[in-house]
Write a protein that holds these residues in place. Structure first.
Motif, mmCIF file in Angstrom:
data_model
loop_
_atom_site.group_PDB
_atom_site.id
_atom_site.type_symbol
_atom_site.label_atom_id
_atom_site.label_comp_id
_atom_site.label_asym_id
_atom_site.label_seq_id
_atom_site.Cartn_x
_atom_site.Cartn_y
_atom_site.Cartn_z
ATOM 1 N N CYS A 409 0.835 -1.204 0.000
ATOM 2 C CA CYS A 409 0.000 0.000 0.000
ATOM 3 C C CYS A 409 0.867 1.250 0.000
ATOM 4 O O CYS A 409 1.986 1.249 0.537
ATOM 5 N N PHE A 410 0.355 2.311 -0.603
ATOM 6 C CA PHE A 410 1.076 3.593 -0.625
ATOM 7 C C PHE A 410 0.115 4.718 -0.280
ATOM 8 O O PHE A 410 -1.115 4.601 -0.461
ATOM 9 N N ALA A 411 0.670 5.798 0.232
ATOM 10 C CA ALA A 411 -0.129 6.967 0.594
ATOM 11 C C ALA A 411 0.714 8.226 0.420
ATOM 12 O O ALA A 411 1.906 8.237 0.748
ATOM 13 N N VAL A 412 0.082 9.259 -0.104
ATOM 14 C CA VAL A 412 0.674 10.593 -0.150
ATOM 15 C C VAL A 412 -0.395 11.542 0.365
ATOM 16 O O VAL A 412 -1.500 11.606 -0.206
ATOM 17 N N GLY A 413 -0.115 12.251 1.460
ATOM 18 C CA GLY A 413 -1.138 13.084 2.091
ATOM 19 C C GLY A 413 -0.669 14.485 2.385
ATOM 20 O O GLY A 413 0.536 14.771 2.401
ATOM 21 N N ASP A 414 -1.624 15.347 2.634
ATOM 22 C CA ASP A 414 -1.339 16.746 2.947
ATOM 23 C C ASP A 414 -2.356 17.210 3.973
ATOM 24 O O ASP A 414 -3.566 17.196 3.720
ATOM 25 N N VAL A 415 -1.871 17.619 5.147
ATOM 26 C CA VAL A 415 -2.733 18.070 6.236
ATOM 27 C C VAL A 415 -2.893 19.579 6.159
ATOM 28 O O VAL A 415 -1.931 20.308 5.882
#
Length: 620
Positions: A409-415
């Motif tokens: 699994c991969f994730a790229v996030g921005d809070v």
């Protein structure tokens, strides 16, 4: 140093300096500052801005206006410094310009038990544990005093129109452009000729110089340059470990001498007998034995004094000064050095606070990001991660991890936001992503649950803040004081190697859409836009599945890439990111990542203003 918050409120306060009968304020204002080492610098900036505004409105006359502004800035700096050092509470500053042209300032703190001392109270070598008092204020002010009320102390000062008269003798010291500009001249004209307005300018400008430093070793170095040769023939500084209060310095001394040839011998002599103060919370000065043998034949006799460097009641080090051929330092010099020492201690305290925060932020940042990205059979990956603030937690994050049963699994996030609030959200999101993925939940289900988790956490935080406010007897939240809404944009996907390629299931929740680059140069979006996480209760997310064949590349970015600005233009205007990716045909994952990074940096003249993260996944 970073700016500190200032709360502004118009109107007069409860504790006001007495004004002559019949006077009215032409202009007035007030501000609330935290009781931190940065407060004096913020107060100086507020007063300079006030005088600039008054001059623009024609409220200050041409004669003496600049001198009054200089005096007012120095007095406010001294009063706020006094409050920070001796009270350590929140500081409220009020100021007004009267019809007569006089200027009045009031500084309130919440520590009424400690009274500042006037210049007449000062006896050499018998300094109160609460400091020397307000000699600078007494010199510049027409009148000054202290007002006490329950739980509150106010120190006020009134400056005459046009400021104090210029003293006869040498011109004031020039404006500070470097430490050497303040203290290069010899003392041939005598101390008392200089210790007038020049000394006050020295203190005010030294405060500005020291307040901007974020390294305690640089603060020490600047201090040595400020003192030698203007105030002493030599000086030494010991900085103490905050975990231990030794009453002196056991470590190496930083030494300055008017003659470089004497520095090494003097340092050896001083380190054999470091100063030992009997009072760990008194600034001094205290006599120190003269190290005559280390200074050669011309330095056989002289006077040395030791000052403790204290900020917030904590000893931070010791300052030692010496002059050859004197039986004792003039009182004016001992007082000036003690005033300077207070500012040095504040600067050291601020630098240490910054260093602690930077260390905590670096440790926190490392804990919020994976130690390494996973290797996926049949794929290569490349990552670019550039937080805008190297000293604090970034709002962007990424992950690439095994989820079990042949899945990655991969994730790229921005809070939304930066700093601690962003760290809280990342600290929630990344572990939950891993947990849910390893429990076997699909991409859409993971987003559904993470969305509800963020909403529940925000509700609990708001309830806790409301209960705390009610318990404290407070009113409604001021803007920015309440719990912050926790929004998260996220691109999340699952990779499964299959015969002939990799199956990718992914979803974008309020995030820039991922792009697929085919070997023929075609670029297409790999998902459709959906709602941010943490916004809508019971939102239902969906996912898409694509096949990545050998040579296909998947590009995932944060808005630090798409919204990179050059004037009014953004990098992704007119599908700019897709065009940039199309130009990467035939490149490896690593070279694609580097090419996009270089294009983003080259898009504007200035450095990127936002965090930047991009992940490239390429099927083999």
């Amino acid at each position: 140093m970073a700016a500190i918050p200032v709360q502004r409120a118009g109107g007069a306060g409860a504790d006001e300096a007495p004004a002559p009968s019949g006077t009215r304020p032409l202009a007035e204002d007030r501000a609330t500052l935290p009781g931190s080492p940065a407060a004096p610098g913020s107060a100086r900036a507020l007063i300079r801005a006030a005088f600039a505004d008054w001059a623009a409105l024609g409220l200050t006359g041409p004669e003496g206006a600049d001198r009054l502004a200089e005096d007012a800035t120095a007095v406010v700096s001294e009063l706020v410094t006094n409050a920070v050092v001796h009270a350590g509470t929140e500081v409220e500053v009020g100021w007004r310009l009267e019809e007569s042209g006089a200027f009045t300032v009031e500084v309130h703190d919440q520590h009424p038990a400690r009274a500042p001392r006037g210049p007449a109270d000062h006896t050499p070598y018998e300094t109160s544990e609460h400091g020397r008092g307000l000699r600078l204020v007494a010199t510049l002010a027409e009148s000054w005093g202290v007002t006490y009320r329950a739980g509150r102390k106010t120190v006020w000062a009134r400056l005459p129109p046009g400021g104090t008269e210029e003293p006869a003798g040498p011109a004031p010291a020039p404006a500070l452009v470097a430490a050497e500009a303040l203290a290069p001249q010899p003392r041939a004209a005598g101390d008392r000729d200089w210790l007038g307005r020049g000394a006050l300018s020295f203190l005010a400008e030294a405060s500005d110089l020291l307040a901007g430093q974020l390294d305690e070793n640089l603060v020490a170095a600047l201090t040595g340059q400020l003192i030698v040769p203007r105030l002493a023939d030599w000086c030494a500084i010991w900085l103490e470990d905050e975990a231990t209060v030794r009453g002196g310095g056991d470590g190496p001394a930083r030494v300055w001498h008017t003659s470089e040839a004497r520095t090494e011998d003097l340092q050896r002599a001083l380190e054999k007998e470091p100063p030992r103060s009997r009072h760990t919370v008194r600034s001094g000065p205290e006599p120190y034995p003269w190290p005559g043998t280390a200074l050669g034949a011309e330095g056989t006799h002289g006077t040395a004094l030791a000052y403790r460097l204290i900020a917030g009641g904590r000893p931070l080090g010791t300052l030692l000064i010496g002059r050859c051929g004197l039986l004792g330092f003039p009182d004016e010099v001992t007082g000036l050095v003690e005033d300077l020492g207070r500012r040095v201690a504040l600067a050291i305290g601020a630098a240490r606070q910054y260093a602690r925060q930077a260390t905590i932020s670096a440790v926190l940042q490392r804990g919020l990001l994976p130690g390494a990205v996973a290797e996926i059979p049949g794929m290569t990956s490349a990552l670019v991660y550039e937080p805008r603030d190297q000293g604090g937690p970034s709002g962007d994050f990424y992950d690439l991890f095994p989820a079990g049963r042949g899945r990655w699994c991969f994730a790229v996030g921005d809070v939304q936001g930066k700093g601690p609030e962003a760290a809280v959200v990342i600290g929630l999101a990344r572990p939950w992503l891993r947990l849910l993925a390893r429990e076997g939940y699909g991409v859409a289900d993971v987003l559904d649950r993470l969305n509800q988790l963020l909403l529940d956490d925000a509700t609990e935080a708001a309830d806790a803040a409301a209960r705390a406010l009610i318990a404290a007897g407070g009113g409604p939240f001021a803007p920015g004081d309440g719990p912050q809404t926790r929004f998260l944009s996220l691109l999340y996907g699952e990779l499964t190697p299959v015969d002939g390629g990799v199956r990718c299931t992914l979803a974008s929740a309020g995030h820039p859409l991922p792009l697929v680059l085919r070997p023929d140069g075609q670029v297409t979006p790999a998902a459709r836009p959906q709602t941010l996480l943490g916004v809508v209760e019971d939102e239902t997310y969906t996912s898409e599945t694509i096949e990545l064949y050998p040579g296909d590349s998947l590009l995932c970015v944060t808005d630090g890439v798409t919204e990179r600005r050059s004037g009014t233009d953004q990098f992704d205007d007119g599908d700019g990111l897709a065009r940039a990716l199309s130009g990467c045909t035939g490149l490896s994952a690593e070279h694609i990542a580097e090419r996009i990074r270089a294009l983003v940096h080259g898009f504007g003249e200035d450095a990127p203003e936002d965090d930047l993260a991009l992940l490239v996944l390429q099927a083999q």
